[in-house]
Design a protein around this motif. Structure first.
Motif, PDB file in Angstrom:
ATOM      1  N   MET A  51       0.830  -1.196   0.000  1.00 32.14           N
ATOM      2  CA  MET A  51       0.000   0.000   0.000  1.00 32.14           C
ATOM      3  C   MET A  51       0.877   1.264   0.000  1.00 32.14           C
ATOM      4  N   LEU A  52       1.933   1.267   0.810  1.00 32.21           N
ATOM      5  CA  LEU A  52       2.839   2.413   0.865  1.00 32.21           C
ATOM      6  C   LEU A  52       3.583   2.573  -0.456  1.00 32.21           C
ATOM      7  N   ASN A  53       4.015   1.468  -1.048  1.00 30.61           N
ATOM      8  CA  ASN A  53       4.703   1.528  -2.338  1.00 30.61           C
ATOM      9  C   ASN A  53       3.797   2.146  -3.409  1.00 30.61           C
ATOM     10  N   LYS A  54       2.517   1.781  -3.379  1.00 31.66           N
ATOM     11  CA  LYS A  54       1.559   2.326  -4.341  1.00 31.66           C
ATOM     12  C   LYS A  54       1.374   3.829  -4.105  1.00 31.66           C
ATOM     13  N   ALA A  55       1.291   4.225  -2.852  1.00 31.68           N
ATOM     14  CA  ALA A  55       1.121   5.646  -2.520  1.00 31.68           C
ATOM     15  C   ALA A  55       2.342   6.473  -2.923  1.00 31.68           C
ATOM     16  N   ALA A 109       2.631  13.144   5.341  1.00 32.05           N
ATOM     17  CA  ALA A 109       1.743  12.102   4.822  1.00 32.05           C
ATOM     18  C   ALA A 109       1.564  10.979   5.840  1.00 32.05           C
ATOM     19  N   ILE A 110       2.641  10.578   6.490  1.00 34.66           N
ATOM     20  CA  ILE A 110       2.565   9.517   7.501  1.00 34.66           C
ATOM     21  C   ILE A 110       1.714   9.970   8.680  1.00 34.66           C
ATOM     22  N   SER A 111       1.848  11.239   9.079  1.00 34.65           N
ATOM     23  CA  SER A 111       1.040  11.768  10.185  1.00 34.65           C
ATOM     24  C   SER A 111      -0.446  11.727   9.848  1.00 34.65           C
ATOM     25  N   ILE A 112      -0.779  12.078   8.606  1.00 33.84           N
ATOM     26  CA  ILE A 112      -2.181  12.059   8.182  1.00 33.84           C
ATOM     27  C   ILE A 112      -2.722  10.634   8.188  1.00 33.84           C
TER      28      ILE A 112
END
Length: 127
Positions: A51-55, A109-112
Motif C-alpha cells: 500500500m505504501l509503495n503504491k502511494a 503524509a505519515i502523520s495524516i
C-alpha cells in the motif's frame, strides 16, 4: 541583494512571497542536498508495504497525467523536464527537490495516515 521590478506595487507585492519561497528552497537545498524531482525519488523507494509503495508512486503518476505525458525510461540519473522538454541529468535540466522538503512531505503524509487509522474513518465530500 535581489531587486524585484514590476509595473505596479500590487505586482511587486505578489512577487515577494514567491521570491522568499525560492530563496528559502535554495538555502534548504544547499544545506541538505537535492534528489531527483518530479516524484521520481519517491517512486523509486521500495518498502515491505504494498500500500505504501503504491502511494509513493502516485505523485509521479499525477505529474504525468497533468502534463499529458507518458512514462519513459531513461538511463539512471537522466530525466525529461516536462516544462522545457529537455532530457539530461536531473541537476542539469532542473528536475530536483530539496531532500529536507521531501522528508517533510513524507513525514506529513505519515502523520495524516496515522490520524486516519486512529479515527477509524473519514468523511469525503468529493463526488
Amino acid at each position: 541583494m535581489i531587486k524585484v521590478g514590476a509595473i505596479t506595487n500590487i505586482e511587486v507585492s505578489s512577487h515577494i512571497p514567491k521570491i522568499r519561497n525560492a530563496i528559502s528552497s535554495a538555502f534548504i537545498a544547499y544545506r541538505g542536498g537535492v534528489v531527483i524531482g518530479a516524484g521520481l525519488a519517491l517512486s523509486k523507494i521500495n518498502t515491505k508495504s504494498e500500500m505504501l509503495n503504491k502511494a509513493l508512486k502516485e505523485p509521479r503518476k499525477r505529474i504525468l497525467i497533468n502534463s499529458e505525458e507518458e512514462e519513459e525510461n531513461y538511463d539512471p540519473g537522466f530525466v525529461k523536464n516536462l516544462t522545457t522538454n529537455k532530457i539530461g541529468r536531473y541537476t542539469e535540466v532542473g528536475v530536483m527537490d530539496p531532500v529536507d522538503t521531501l522528508c517533510a512531505c513524507i513525514d506529513s503524509a505519515i502523520s495524516i495516515v496515522c490520524l486516519l487509522v486512529k479515527s477509524n474513518g473519514i468523511i469525503d465530500n468529493n463526488q
